[in-house]
Design a protein around this motif. Structure first.
Motif, short mmCIF file in Angstrom:
data_model
loop_
_atom_site.label_atom_id
_atom_site.label_comp_id
_atom_site.label_asym_id
_atom_site.label_seq_id
_atom_site.Cartn_x
_atom_site.Cartn_y
_atom_site.Cartn_z
N ALA A 106 20.16 10.30 -8.10
CA ALA A 106 18.81 9.89 -8.51
C ALA A 106 17.77 10.89 -8.01
N THR A 107 16.76 11.15 -8.84
CA THR A 107 15.64 12.01 -8.46
C THR A 107 14.36 11.18 -8.50
N ILE A 108 13.30 11.75 -7.96
CA ILE A 108 12.02 11.03 -7.96
C ILE A 108 11.56 10.74 -9.39
N SER B 242 15.54 11.78 3.78
CA SER B 242 14.21 11.52 4.34
C SER B 242 13.39 10.64 3.41
N GLU B 243 12.33 10.07 3.95
CA GLU B 243 11.48 9.17 3.17
C GLU B 243 10.02 9.39 3.53
N GLY B 244 9.17 8.69 2.79
CA GLY B 244 7.77 8.69 3.15
C GLY B 244 6.86 9.42 2.19
N LEU B 245 5.74 9.89 2.70
CA LEU B 245 4.64 10.40 1.90
C LEU B 245 5.00 11.70 1.19
N ILE C 7 -1.42 12.12 -6.82
CA ILE C 7 -0.95 10.80 -6.42
C ILE C 7 -0.20 10.88 -5.09
N VAL C 8 -0.20 9.79 -4.38
CA VAL C 8 0.58 9.63 -3.16
C VAL C 8 1.77 8.75 -3.53
N TYR C 9 2.97 9.21 -3.19
CA TYR C 9 4.19 8.48 -3.50
C TYR C 9 4.96 8.22 -2.21
N ASN C 10 5.41 6.99 -2.03
CA ASN C 10 6.24 6.66 -0.87
C ASN C 10 7.70 6.81 -1.30
N LYS C 11 8.24 8.01 -1.08
CA LYS C 11 9.60 8.32 -1.53
C LYS C 11 10.64 7.54 -0.72
N PRO C 12 11.58 6.90 -1.41
CA PRO C 12 12.68 6.20 -0.70
C PRO C 12 13.74 7.19 -0.21
N LEU D 231 1.41 1.62 1.95
CA LEU D 231 1.94 1.79 0.60
C LEU D 231 3.43 1.46 0.59
N PRO D 232 3.86 0.50 -0.24
CA PRO D 232 5.28 0.10 -0.25
C PRO D 232 6.20 1.24 -0.70
N THR D 233 7.44 1.16 -0.29
CA THR D 233 8.45 2.14 -0.70
C THR D 233 8.58 2.17 -2.22
N ASN D 234 8.66 3.39 -2.77
CA ASN D 234 8.81 3.63 -4.21
C ASN D 234 7.56 3.26 -5.02
N LYS D 235 6.42 3.15 -4.37
CA LYS D 235 5.16 2.88 -5.06
C LYS D 235 4.24 4.09 -4.96
#
Length: 282
Positions: free
Chosen positions: A82-84, A105-108, A63-68, A227-231
Protein backbone atom coordinates in the motif's frame (compact mmCIF):
# COMPACT_ATOMS: atom_id res chain seq x y z
CA UNK A 1 6.46 20.42 -16.80
CA UNK A 2 5.23 17.18 -18.40
CA UNK A 3 1.85 17.56 -20.14
CA UNK A 4 -0.27 15.30 -17.91
CA UNK A 5 1.28 16.81 -14.79
CA UNK A 6 0.60 20.32 -16.11
CA UNK A 7 -3.05 19.48 -16.70
CA UNK A 8 -3.56 17.83 -13.30
CA UNK A 9 -1.76 20.66 -11.52
CA UNK A 10 -3.90 23.38 -13.10
CA UNK A 11 -7.32 21.72 -13.50
CA UNK A 12 -9.74 19.46 -11.63
CA UNK A 13 -8.48 16.39 -13.54
CA UNK A 14 -6.17 13.79 -11.96
CA UNK A 15 -3.03 12.73 -13.81
CA UNK A 16 -4.67 9.46 -14.87
CA UNK A 17 -7.68 11.37 -16.19
CA UNK A 18 -5.31 13.73 -18.01
CA UNK A 19 -3.66 10.73 -19.71
CA UNK A 20 -7.07 9.54 -20.91
CA UNK A 21 -7.97 13.00 -22.23
CA UNK A 22 -4.67 13.15 -24.15
CA UNK A 23 -5.27 9.68 -25.58
CA UNK A 24 -8.80 10.64 -26.68
CA UNK A 25 -7.57 13.76 -28.50
CA UNK A 26 -9.25 16.18 -26.07
CA UNK A 27 -6.03 18.13 -25.48
CA UNK A 28 -4.80 20.73 -27.93
CA UNK A 29 -1.67 22.86 -28.18
CA UNK A 30 -2.03 26.11 -30.09
CA UNK A 31 -5.22 24.66 -31.66
CA UNK A 32 -3.46 21.43 -32.75
CA UNK A 33 -4.39 18.07 -31.16
CA UNK A 34 -1.54 16.97 -28.90
CA UNK A 35 -1.10 13.25 -28.19
CA UNK A 36 2.51 13.28 -27.02
CA UNK A 37 2.37 12.17 -23.38
CA UNK A 38 6.00 13.18 -22.84
CA UNK A 39 5.54 16.72 -24.14
CA UNK A 40 7.12 19.34 -21.87
CA UNK A 41 4.87 22.40 -21.61
CA UNK A 42 6.67 25.68 -22.31
CA UNK A 43 5.91 29.05 -20.73
CA UNK A 44 4.23 30.50 -23.85
CA UNK A 45 2.23 27.36 -24.78
CA UNK A 46 -1.56 27.60 -24.91
CA UNK A 47 -3.02 24.29 -23.73
CA UNK A 48 -6.74 23.54 -24.11
CA UNK A 49 -8.75 20.66 -22.63
CA UNK A 50 -12.11 19.99 -24.27
CA UNK A 51 -11.87 23.40 -25.92
CA UNK A 52 -11.27 25.27 -22.65
CA UNK A 53 -7.96 27.00 -21.90
CA UNK A 54 -5.87 25.64 -19.06
CA UNK A 55 -4.96 28.60 -16.90
CA UNK A 56 -1.79 28.28 -14.89
CA UNK A 57 -2.73 28.17 -11.24
CA UNK A 58 -0.99 30.67 -8.97
CA UNK A 59 -2.53 29.34 -5.80
CA UNK A 60 -0.65 26.76 -3.79
CA UNK A 61 -2.44 24.09 -1.77
CA UNK A 62 -0.74 22.25 1.08
CA UNK A 63 -2.23 19.51 3.22
CA UNK A 64 -1.11 17.84 6.43
CA UNK A 65 -1.49 14.06 6.40
CA UNK A 66 -1.14 11.73 9.38
CA UNK A 67 0.56 8.81 7.62
CA UNK A 68 -0.10 5.36 9.14
CA UNK A 69 2.58 2.72 9.64
CA UNK A 70 2.89 0.13 6.88
CA UNK A 71 2.29 2.59 4.04
CA UNK A 72 4.89 3.72 1.50
CA UNK A 73 5.45 7.32 0.44
CA UNK A 74 5.63 6.60 -3.28
CA UNK A 75 3.36 6.39 -6.33
CA UNK A 76 3.53 2.61 -6.66
CA UNK A 77 5.41 -0.35 -5.26
CA UNK A 78 6.75 -3.26 -7.30
CA UNK A 79 5.87 -5.58 -4.41
CA UNK A 80 2.25 -4.45 -4.36
CA UNK A 81 2.38 -2.81 -0.93
CA UNK A 82 0.00 0.00 0.00
CA UNK A 83 1.11 3.57 -0.76
CA UNK A 84 -0.18 6.88 0.53
CA UNK A 85 -2.00 7.33 -2.79
CA UNK A 86 -4.07 4.22 -2.05
CA UNK A 87 -5.11 5.84 1.23
CA UNK A 88 -5.58 9.47 0.16
CA UNK A 89 -8.69 10.75 -1.66
CA UNK A 90 -8.34 10.81 -5.45
CA UNK A 91 -8.19 14.61 -5.59
CA UNK A 92 -4.72 14.44 -4.06
CA UNK A 93 -3.25 12.02 -6.61
CA UNK A 94 -1.10 14.73 -8.17
CA UNK A 95 0.16 16.15 -4.86
CA UNK A 96 3.89 15.89 -4.16
CA UNK A 97 5.09 14.68 -0.74
CA UNK A 98 7.55 16.86 1.13
CA UNK A 99 10.26 14.31 1.84
CA UNK A 100 9.64 10.79 3.03
CA UNK A 101 8.56 8.78 6.05
CA UNK A 102 9.68 5.17 5.72
CA UNK A 103 7.36 2.15 5.69
CA UNK A 104 7.54 1.56 9.45
CA UNK A 105 7.27 5.23 10.44
CA UNK A 106 4.16 7.31 10.95
CA UNK A 107 2.99 10.82 11.55
CA UNK A 108 3.07 14.22 9.90
CA UNK A 109 3.62 14.30 6.15
CA UNK A 110 3.11 17.46 4.10
CA UNK A 111 1.87 17.22 0.51
CA UNK A 112 1.44 20.04 -2.00
CA UNK A 113 0.33 20.63 -5.57
CA UNK A 114 3.42 22.82 -6.11
CA UNK A 115 6.65 20.96 -6.96
CA UNK A 116 8.53 24.21 -6.31
CA UNK A 117 7.18 24.45 -2.76
CA UNK A 118 7.82 20.75 -2.13
CA UNK A 119 11.47 21.12 -3.21
CA UNK A 120 11.96 24.27 -1.14
CA UNK A 121 10.62 22.64 2.01
CA UNK A 122 12.57 19.40 1.44
CA UNK A 123 15.84 21.28 0.98
CA UNK A 124 15.24 23.57 3.96
CA UNK A 125 16.73 23.36 7.43
CA UNK A 126 13.34 23.75 9.07
CA UNK A 127 12.95 21.82 12.32
CA UNK A 128 11.57 18.29 12.18
CA UNK A 129 10.34 16.88 15.51
CA UNK A 130 9.87 13.18 16.24
CA UNK A 131 8.67 10.98 19.08
CA UNK A 132 10.65 7.77 19.09
CA UNK A 133 11.23 4.64 21.14
CA UNK A 134 14.44 2.62 21.08
CA UNK A 135 15.19 -0.79 22.56
CA UNK A 136 17.96 0.34 24.93
CA UNK A 137 18.61 2.86 27.70
CA UNK A 138 20.20 6.15 26.64
CA UNK A 139 23.99 6.10 27.02
CA UNK A 140 26.41 9.01 27.61
CA UNK A 141 27.81 8.32 24.12
CA UNK A 142 24.36 8.84 22.57
CA UNK A 143 23.88 12.09 24.48
CA UNK A 144 27.29 13.35 23.40
CA UNK A 145 26.54 12.54 19.73
CA UNK A 146 23.13 14.24 19.92
CA UNK A 147 24.78 17.35 21.36
CA UNK A 148 27.89 17.48 19.19
CA UNK A 149 26.97 15.64 15.99
CA UNK A 150 28.40 12.49 14.45
CA UNK A 151 30.29 11.53 11.30
CA UNK A 152 30.08 7.91 10.13
CA UNK A 153 32.10 6.44 7.29
CA UNK A 154 29.82 3.40 7.49
CA UNK A 155 26.20 4.36 8.23
CA UNK A 156 24.58 1.32 6.66
CA UNK A 157 23.24 -0.04 9.96
CA UNK A 158 19.62 1.06 10.26
CA UNK A 159 19.39 1.81 6.53
CA UNK A 160 17.22 0.14 3.94
CA UNK A 161 18.99 -2.88 2.46
CA UNK A 162 18.91 -1.33 -1.03
CA UNK A 163 20.19 2.08 0.06
CA UNK A 164 23.27 3.28 -1.82
CA UNK A 165 24.13 5.80 0.91
CA UNK A 166 26.98 4.36 2.98
CA UNK A 167 28.49 7.32 4.84
CA UNK A 168 26.59 10.07 6.63
CA UNK A 169 27.21 13.19 8.69
CA UNK A 170 24.73 13.95 11.47
CA UNK A 171 24.44 17.54 12.64
CA UNK A 172 23.92 18.21 16.36
CA UNK A 173 20.27 17.76 17.29
CA UNK A 174 18.37 21.03 17.66
CA UNK A 175 16.77 19.65 20.81
CA UNK A 176 16.24 16.32 22.56
CA UNK A 177 14.30 15.24 25.60
CA UNK A 178 14.30 11.84 27.31
CA UNK A 179 10.64 11.22 28.19
CA UNK A 180 10.78 7.73 29.71
CA UNK A 181 13.41 5.11 30.31
CA UNK A 182 13.42 1.47 31.40
CA UNK A 183 15.76 -1.47 31.42
CA UNK A 184 15.02 -2.37 27.80
CA UNK A 185 13.71 0.84 26.25
CA UNK A 186 13.89 4.63 26.07
CA UNK A 187 11.34 7.14 24.79
CA UNK A 188 12.55 10.44 23.39
CA UNK A 189 11.35 13.55 21.62
CA UNK A 190 14.02 14.85 19.27
CA UNK A 191 14.22 17.80 16.90
CA UNK A 192 16.59 17.82 13.94
CA UNK A 193 17.06 20.30 11.10
CA UNK A 194 17.70 17.81 8.32
CA UNK A 195 15.73 15.12 6.55
CA UNK A 196 18.35 12.61 5.45
CA UNK A 197 17.57 9.04 4.47
CA UNK A 198 16.57 7.10 7.62
CA UNK A 199 18.65 9.55 9.59
CA UNK A 200 17.41 8.67 13.08
CA UNK A 201 17.39 4.91 12.48
CA UNK A 202 21.00 5.10 11.24
CA UNK A 203 22.03 7.36 14.14
CA UNK A 204 20.81 5.04 16.88
CA UNK A 205 21.86 1.89 15.01
CA UNK A 206 25.44 3.13 15.35
CA UNK A 207 24.99 2.60 19.11
CA UNK A 208 23.44 -0.83 18.48
CA UNK A 209 19.99 0.47 19.36
CA UNK A 210 16.95 -0.34 17.24
CA UNK A 211 14.20 2.23 16.69
CA UNK A 212 10.95 0.49 17.63
CA UNK A 213 8.57 3.39 16.99
CA UNK A 214 9.08 6.60 15.04
CA UNK A 215 6.45 9.30 14.65
CA UNK A 216 6.93 12.78 13.20
CA UNK A 217 4.84 15.27 15.14
CA UNK A 218 5.98 18.61 13.69
CA UNK A 219 7.67 20.10 10.62
CA UNK A 220 8.75 23.75 10.46
CA UNK A 221 6.18 24.91 12.97
CA UNK A 222 3.38 22.79 11.48
CA UNK A 223 2.10 20.45 14.19
CA UNK A 224 0.23 17.16 13.94
CA UNK A 225 -1.71 17.75 17.18
CA UNK A 226 -4.88 15.63 17.32
CA UNK A 227 -5.23 14.85 13.61
CA UNK A 228 -6.38 11.19 13.46
CA UNK A 229 -4.30 8.55 11.70
CA UNK A 230 -4.88 8.44 7.91
CA UNK A 231 -6.71 11.80 7.95
CA UNK A 232 -5.80 15.09 6.26
CA UNK A 233 -6.34 18.77 6.87
CA UNK A 234 -5.59 21.88 4.84
CA UNK A 235 -3.11 24.49 5.99
CA UNK A 236 -4.58 27.22 8.16
CA UNK A 237 -4.42 30.85 7.05
CA UNK A 238 -1.52 31.47 9.46
CA UNK A 239 0.36 28.48 8.04
CA UNK A 240 -0.15 29.74 4.47
CA UNK A 241 1.10 33.20 5.53
CA UNK A 242 4.21 31.64 7.07
CA UNK A 243 4.77 29.57 3.91
CA UNK A 244 4.56 32.65 1.66
CA UNK A 245 7.08 34.47 3.88
CA UNK A 246 9.37 31.45 3.77
CA UNK A 247 9.24 31.27 -0.04
CA UNK A 248 9.91 35.02 -0.35
CA UNK A 249 12.95 34.74 1.95
CA UNK A 250 14.21 31.77 -0.05
CA UNK A 251 13.88 33.68 -3.34
CA UNK A 252 15.60 36.74 -1.88
CA UNK A 253 18.45 34.64 -0.46
CA UNK A 254 18.88 32.90 -3.82
CA UNK A 255 19.10 36.30 -5.56
CA UNK A 256 21.70 37.51 -3.05
CA UNK A 257 23.75 34.34 -3.49
CA UNK A 258 23.61 34.68 -7.28
CA UNK A 259 24.71 38.32 -7.04
CA UNK A 260 27.59 37.41 -4.71
CA UNK A 261 28.72 34.66 -7.07
CA UNK A 262 28.63 37.08 -10.00
CA UNK A 263 30.65 39.67 -8.06
CA UNK A 264 33.17 37.04 -7.01
CA UNK A 265 33.53 35.92 -10.62
CA UNK A 266 34.15 39.55 -11.70
CA UNK A 267 36.81 39.96 -9.00
CA UNK A 268 38.55 36.78 -10.17
CA UNK A 269 38.38 38.03 -13.74
CA UNK A 270 39.97 41.35 -12.73
CA UNK A 271 42.75 39.54 -10.84
CA UNK A 272 43.39 37.37 -13.88
CA UNK A 273 43.54 40.40 -16.21
CA UNK A 274 45.90 42.22 -13.82
CA UNK A 275 48.12 39.13 -13.57
CA UNK A 276 48.29 38.84 -17.35
CA UNK A 277 49.14 42.58 -17.69
CA UNK A 278 52.11 42.35 -15.33
CA UNK A 279 53.17 39.08 -16.90
CA UNK A 280 53.44 40.78 -20.30
CA UNK A 281 55.49 43.65 -18.80
CA UNK A 282 57.95 41.19 -17.34
Amino acid sequence: MRLNKYISHNTKYSRREADKLIEEGEVTLNKQVLKDFAYEVEEDDHIYVKGRPVKKSKEVTVIVYNKPKGVLVTKKDDRGRATIYHKLPGKYRHFVPVGRLDYASEGLLLLTDSPEVATALMESELDRTYNLKIDKPITPEMISAMQEGLVLDDARAGAHEKSKIHSMEFAPFVHFEIRAEGKNFSKLRVTIAEGKNRELRRFFAHFEAKVLDLKRVAFGGIELNNLPTNKTRYFTRREYDDLHKFMKRRTKNAEIEAKNRANAAKQEEKKSDTSKKYSKKD
